[in-house]
Write a protein that holds these residues in place. Sequence first.
Motif: not given
Length: 217
Positions: A13-29
Amino acid sequence: MHDVTTRTDIGAQQARRELVRRGLLLTWLTLVYNLGEAGLSLTASVMAGSVALMAFGVDSTIEMLASSAALWRLYSDADQVRRERSERVALRIIGSSFLVLAAYVAYQSIRVLWQAAAPEESTLGIVVAAAAVIVMPVLARAKTRVALAMRSGALHAEAKQTMLCTYLSAILLGGLVLNATLGWWWADPLAALIMTPIIAHEGWDAVRGLPCPCCDH
């Protein structure tokens, strides 16, 4: 044994949350970059009378739609039911944006070739296109890694669209440089026209909900 399983689940779950966080950052960029790119491209198109630059600005606007769909998919990730629904809908929205992009690029390319109207030189356009050639592949590769790790076809499709922006940027850059140095005004619309079947194919697969080879829905 139960404790080991629990720790494994928590770690996943923690690993997936980290993936979501990275995905959000990249998509917002990507979204913010495309906003600036669209504004500069459309400004340059007005200054130089370049249909190719105008098409590139519209392409950036279409990409913002795809990024918005990807953001919705990522913000829905915590809830399994919402995740599955947003995955399907986001994939179709992104696929539709591919088809709109293909139609628009084809229309503008044929229009420019038919009118044979050479634009003026555009230093601003060259700078915008060159920046996209550098920035977009980095974002696309990073987003692809996140999409594959999350096994998300929607995110993978959005990453593909970012990579397509790289190709369109390179075509635009080549056309602007060739027009500025050799007067080959037709180079950009002809190359863009050749790319439209590839863009349309990717969009049709996404609209039909076909998963990427390494992702599931």
